[in-house]
Enzyme design. Structure first.
Site, PDB file in Angstrom:
ATOM      1  CD  GLN A  72      52.145  72.061  11.447  1.00  0.00           C
ATOM      2  OE1 GLN A  72      51.981  72.354  10.261  1.00  0.00           O
ATOM      3  NE2 GLN A  72      51.804  70.872  11.926  1.00  0.00           N
ATOM      4  CB  SER A  73      59.204  73.906   9.010  1.00  0.00           C
ATOM      5  OG  SER A  73      59.943  74.442   7.933  1.00  0.00           O
TER       6      SER A  73
END
Ligand SMILES: *Cc1c(COP(=O)(O)O)cnc(C)c1O
Length: 328
Positions: A72-73
């Protein structure tokens, strides 16, 4: 002092707003800088760092950006967005033990933007992400592309200047608004945002207190890391400034269950803040950061911080994959 060149991508300057109801509640004077409004696809702090890193990529004649981060960067999503916006390619090395994970949140946006996504395990990420990215760089070369590797969070000598420039922006907003911010508070994940702000704080003699709330690792880990990044930028520009590790202020104790893992009290805080101020924090960074500040203020652990500026570093897309935590 002249900063390195940058590609203008972010929507700047970002607004500063007073949090009247929240300030009353915690008994302090708190403003928020809306770096969640740096852009839609670019939203958050990473685009400021990418403005400088990507300029270096372009100067080197690169047509592909390679970077890495968690599944989920926000940083990877912003890199994919910047690449697409500039007509470049992007390859994202994302950390997740389930390689079949369904695209959601930032990872979904990465896909929409056409990023080439490679999912690797947490162990591979920890031990060999650098080698994996270098191998991809070779792969690109074999195809006739030239790739530029951006380290995690773009937190290095060059990305760092994004938040140096942000500090200059804050300084001119202080003049416009007729307010001085004594303390700046941010969530710390890879250290570059803190390092850029603090380097500017020292070089421009602003005498502000920069307070970081770490969302992973430990205060000691980040003091080392931030000091190192500041030193690298100092060397890169040949700056004449004295840097001290002990001037780096990190509030430890709010990592909770670990990176990108939430505790019920953090989720409650995000909901409460959304309903109090109409501003949505993210579960991985800003939710923990502001929860940390709020808890420390309520418990009276902090000396008088004067006017506080909390930087909302973005992360909204990270809310969607954990939607079930918010159900009730
Ligand atoms: C990356 C990130 C941070 C932390 O910034 P660092 O420069 O990595 O310390 C804070 N907030 C959000 C939303 C982020 O994506």
């Amino acid at each position: 002092m002249k900063l390195p060149n940058h590609v203008a991508l972010a929507n700047l300057p970002t607004r500063i707003e007073y949090l009247s109801r929240f300030s009353k509640e915690v008994g302090a004077n708190i403003y928020i800088k809306r770096d969640d409004f740096t852009g839609g696809e670019f939203s958050g702090n990473k685009v400021r760092k990418l403005e400088f890193a990507v300029q270096e990529a372009l100067d080197r004649g690169c047509n592909t950006l390679i970077t890495c981060g968690g599944i989920q960067s926000n940083h990877c999503r912003a890199t994919a967005a910047v690449a697409a916006r500039l007509g470049l390619k992007s390859v994202l090395v994302l950390r997740n033990n389930d390689t079949e994970v369904k695209p959601d949140g930032n990872y979904f946006i990465d896909k929409v933007l056409g990023a080439d996504v490679r999912i690797i395990s947490a162990d591979e990420y920890k031990n060999e992400r650098k080698e994996i990215m270098e191998k991809i760089q070779e792969e690109c070369k074999a195809k006739g592309d030239k790739a530029y590797i951006i380290p995690e969070g773009a937190s290095n000598y060059i990305g760092n200047f994004g938040y140096f420039k942000c500090m200059e922006e804050i300084k001119s907003q202080e003049e416009e608004l007729g307010i001085v911010f004594d303390t700046i508070v941010i969530a710390v994940g890879s250290g570059g945002t803190y390092a850029g702000l603090q380097l500017a704080n020292k070089v421009l003699n602003l005498n502000k207190k920069i307070l970081g709330v770490n969302v992973c690792d430990t205060a000691d880990f980040f003091k080392d890391r931030i000091y190192e990044i500041m030193g690298d930028s100092k060397e890169y520009l040949g700056l004449d400034v004295e840097l001290h590790r002990e001037e780096i202020n990190i509030i430890d104790g709010y990592v909770g269950r670990g990176y990108a893992l939430s505790r019920p009290e953090e989720i409650e805080f995000i909901k409460h803040f959304a309903r109090t101020e109409g501003i949505i924090l993210d579960p991985v960074y800003t939710g923990k950061g502001l929860y940390g500040l709020s808890s420390e203020l309520k418990e009276g652990n902090l000396e008088d911080l004067g006017n506080i500026l909390f930087i909302h570093t973005g992360g909204l897309y990270g809310l969607f994959p954990v939607r079930e935590l918010f159900e009730n």
